[in-house]
Scaffold this motif. Structure first.
Motif, mmCIF file in Angstrom:
data_model
loop_
_atom_site.group_PDB
_atom_site.id
_atom_site.type_symbol
_atom_site.label_atom_id
_atom_site.label_comp_id
_atom_site.label_asym_id
_atom_site.label_seq_id
_atom_site.Cartn_x
_atom_site.Cartn_y
_atom_site.Cartn_z
ATOM 1 N N VAL A 166 0.123 2.414 8.065
ATOM 2 C CA VAL A 166 0.327 3.522 7.123
ATOM 3 C C VAL A 166 1.741 3.517 6.543
ATOM 4 N N PRO A 167 2.810 3.440 7.378
ATOM 5 C CA PRO A 167 4.159 3.382 6.788
ATOM 6 C C PRO A 167 4.345 2.182 5.857
ATOM 7 N N TYR A 168 3.766 1.039 6.234
ATOM 8 C CA TYR A 168 3.899 -0.149 5.384
ATOM 9 C C TYR A 168 3.219 0.081 4.039
ATOM 10 N N THR A 169 2.009 0.633 4.058
ATOM 11 C CA THR A 169 1.269 0.869 2.819
ATOM 12 C C THR A 169 2.012 1.838 1.913
ATOM 13 N N LEU A 173 3.665 0.948 -1.742
ATOM 14 C CA LEU A 173 3.264 1.688 -2.940
ATOM 15 C C LEU A 173 4.495 2.224 -3.668
ATOM 16 N N LEU A 174 5.451 2.722 -2.908
ATOM 17 C CA LEU A 174 6.683 3.221 -3.521
ATOM 18 C C LEU A 174 7.460 2.090 -4.190
ATOM 19 N N VAL A 175 7.517 0.935 -3.529
ATOM 20 C CA VAL A 175 8.186 -0.229 -4.117
ATOM 21 C C VAL A 175 7.476 -0.644 -5.405
ATOM 22 N N TYR A 236 19.838 -6.093 -10.105
ATOM 23 C CA TYR A 236 20.532 -5.052 -9.336
ATOM 24 C C TYR A 236 19.536 -4.114 -8.671
ATOM 25 N N LEU A 237 18.435 -3.831 -9.363
ATOM 26 C CA LEU A 237 17.417 -2.936 -8.832
ATOM 27 C C LEU A 237 16.535 -3.615 -7.804
ATOM 28 N N VAL A 238 16.185 -4.872 -8.025
ATOM 29 C CA VAL A 238 15.168 -5.547 -7.220
ATOM 30 C C VAL A 238 15.734 -6.157 -5.941
ATOM 31 N N LEU A 239 16.956 -6.690 -5.970
ATOM 32 C CA LEU A 239 17.477 -7.414 -4.816
ATOM 33 C C LEU A 239 17.508 -6.589 -3.528
ATOM 34 N N PRO A 240 17.853 -5.292 -3.543
ATOM 35 C CA PRO A 240 17.790 -4.527 -2.291
ATOM 36 C C PRO A 240 16.394 -4.460 -1.694
ATOM 37 N N LEU A 241 15.360 -4.603 -2.536
ATOM 38 C CA LEU A 241 13.986 -4.557 -2.034
ATOM 39 C C LEU A 241 13.679 -5.756 -1.137
ATOM 40 N N TYR A 242 14.522 -6.775 -1.200
ATOM 41 C CA TYR A 242 14.382 -7.943 -0.342
ATOM 42 C C TYR A 242 14.520 -7.574 1.132
ATOM 43 N N LEU A 243 15.191 -6.447 1.386
ATOM 44 C CA LEU A 243 15.449 -6.015 2.758
ATOM 45 C C LEU A 243 14.435 -4.985 3.262
ATOM 46 N N VAL A 244 13.456 -4.632 2.442
ATOM 47 C CA VAL A 244 12.501 -3.591 2.827
ATOM 48 C C VAL A 244 11.650 -4.034 4.013
ATOM 49 N N GLN A 245 11.079 -5.227 3.942
ATOM 50 C CA GLN A 245 10.237 -5.693 5.055
ATOM 51 C C GLN A 245 11.033 -5.863 6.348
ATOM 52 N N PRO A 246 12.224 -6.471 6.337
ATOM 53 C CA PRO A 246 13.004 -6.506 7.584
ATOM 54 C C PRO A 246 13.310 -5.120 8.128
ATOM 55 N N GLU A 247 13.574 -4.164 7.244
ATOM 56 C CA GLU A 247 13.854 -2.803 7.700
ATOM 57 C C GLU A 247 12.636 -2.194 8.379
ATOM 58 N N LEU A 248 11.455 -2.447 7.830
ATOM 59 C CA LEU A 248 10.223 -1.941 8.438
ATOM 60 C C LEU A 248 9.951 -2.613 9.781
ATOM 61 N N ALA A 249 10.258 -3.903 9.882
ATOM 62 C CA ALA A 249 9.957 -4.649 11.108
ATOM 63 C C ALA A 249 10.952 -4.358 12.214
ATOM 64 N N PRO A 257 9.207 6.102 4.044
ATOM 65 C CA PRO A 257 9.401 5.141 2.942
ATOM 66 C C PRO A 257 10.687 5.376 2.161
ATOM 67 N N VAL A 258 11.020 6.636 1.905
ATOM 68 C CA VAL A 258 12.251 6.929 1.168
ATOM 69 C C VAL A 258 13.473 6.505 1.979
ATOM 70 N N GLU A 259 13.440 6.735 3.294
ATOM 71 C CA GLU A 259 14.561 6.346 4.145
ATOM 72 C C GLU A 259 14.673 4.822 4.239
ATOM 73 N N VAL A 260 13.534 4.135 4.272
ATOM 74 C CA VAL A 260 13.553 2.668 4.280
ATOM 75 C C VAL A 260 14.262 2.138 3.038
ATOM 76 N N LEU A 261 13.916 2.695 1.882
ATOM 77 C CA LEU A 261 14.551 2.256 0.641
ATOM 78 C C LEU A 261 16.028 2.629 0.617
ATOM 79 N N ARG A 262 16.358 3.795 1.136
ATOM 80 C CA ARG A 262 17.761 4.215 1.165
ATOM 81 C C ARG A 262 18.594 3.271 2.026
ATOM 82 N N ARG A 263 18.063 2.921 3.203
ATOM 83 C CA ARG A 263 18.791 2.012 4.092
ATOM 84 C C ARG A 263 18.891 0.618 3.482
#
Length: 328
Positions: A166-169, A173-175, A236-249, A257-263
């Motif tokens: 659920v958190p991953y989905t 979706l937010l990404v 500039y917008l997309v490169l931080p998203l590279y860290l989303v999956q490591p943050e979730l794992a 989801p908002v905190e994952v993106l913030r971190r």
């Protein structure tokens, strides 16, 4: 670390420093710990347990670079390359199995004389495919974290992230919204600009191919120029998203989801070129492995995943140590 300082409440002393007042307990062995042992509350484990579990990573935001990252990841890869390669092979196998879900759903939809049923089954199959692939990818990152912290590559950990469906989905979706909404707006603006300048009116599909291409050339040039101008902001917008999956794992219980993106955004601050460089280096490693009779692609992918995991560990905020989950 609990909000309640059990050691202080009980008047206990630190197990490693008897002269100091305990402020908590080790999450692994239960011994009382002081602020020094817990690194001022940043770590849930005492120094002994951190050493035993391999809960150490030598690089931090203020001292890492690609050369140091490569040295750490290469040493870890040499130690566990066999099991890491097996983990990658299983990940690819699961991905192929997930692709089969889409094919099966599409086949069933084609056999049923209903467009609605066919579309629904295709969408369900695609969602299931992306979910399975994503969760196993999180598991592969978790295996890489374990190895980089000095542990063993346990392939069973590939399936340790299924509870994060659920958190991953929700995060993905937010990404998707964050990426697709600007692109959709950009497409609309380009079309409006082409209509406003009258470029579209000059295209006659009944004309010869040379005439059509002659009319399309200015339009394509405008679109290409717009893309180049916006390349920097998009990166500039997309490169931080590279860290989303490591943050979730990384954490056993992932944040919202908002905190994952913030971190992820916080970790990428001032590090975007480094993220791009590590991503390109990982791709180069996989390509080099592919040209080694294709056999080296699997180990190359394992090393690339280690580089991504190591980059995340180097960039992340030290306060997140308290949420680490190590094997054993």
């Amino acid at each position: 670390m609990s909000d309640v300082d059990f050691g202080r409440a009980m008047g206990a002393s630190c197990a490693l420093h008897p002269g100091r007042e305990a402020t908590g307990t080790c999450a692994r062995c239960g011994n009382f710990t002081c602020d020094t042992c817990s690194q001022n509350g940043a770590s849930p484990r005492c120094p002994t347990c951190r050493e035993r579990s391999g809960a150490t990573f030598p690089l931090q935001r203020d001292n890492w670079n690609f050369s140091k990252l490569w040295d750490v990841c290469w040493a870890a890869f040499q130690r566990e390359w066999g099991m890491l390669s097996l983990a990658v092979l299983i990940t690819l196998g699961v991905s192929l199995g997930a692709n089969l879900l889409v094919n099966v759903a599409t086949g069933i939809g084609a056999a049923v004389d209903s467009v609605v049923v066919a579309v629904v089954l295709s969408v369900v199959g695609l969602v299931a495919q992306q979910l399975v692939q994503g969760l196993v990818q999180l598991g592969l990152l978790r295996v890489c974290f374990d190895v980089l912290h000095g542990g063993r590559a346990d392939v069973a950990r590939l399936f340790s992230q299924m509870h994060k469906a659920v958190p991953y989905t929700l995060t993905m979706l937010l990404v998707f919204v964050i990426v697709m909404v600007p692109l959709a707006l950009l497409s609309v603006l380009v079309i409006l600009a082409l209509v406003g300048t009258g470029m579209l009116s000059g295209v006659d599909l009944n004309s010869s191919s040379d005439q059509v291409w002659g009319a399309l050339a200015p339009m394509l040039g405008v679109m290409g120029l717009g893309f180049l101008v916006l390349l920097g902001p998009i990166a500039y917008l997309v490169l931080p998203l590279y860290l989303v999956q490591p943050e979730l794992a990384y954490e056993e219980v992932p944040p919202s989801p908002v905190e994952v993106l913030r971190r992820s955004w916080e970790a990428a601050r001032g590090q975007r070129l480094s993220i791009l460089g590590v991503g390109l280096a990982g791709g180069a490693v996989m390509v080099a492995g592919f040209f080694v009779c294709c056999v080296g692609f699997i180990p190359g992918m394992a090393l690339a995943q280690l580089l991504i995991a190591g980059m995340f560990l180097s960039m992340r905020s030290p306060r997140e140590d308290a949420a680490e989950s190590f094997p054993g």
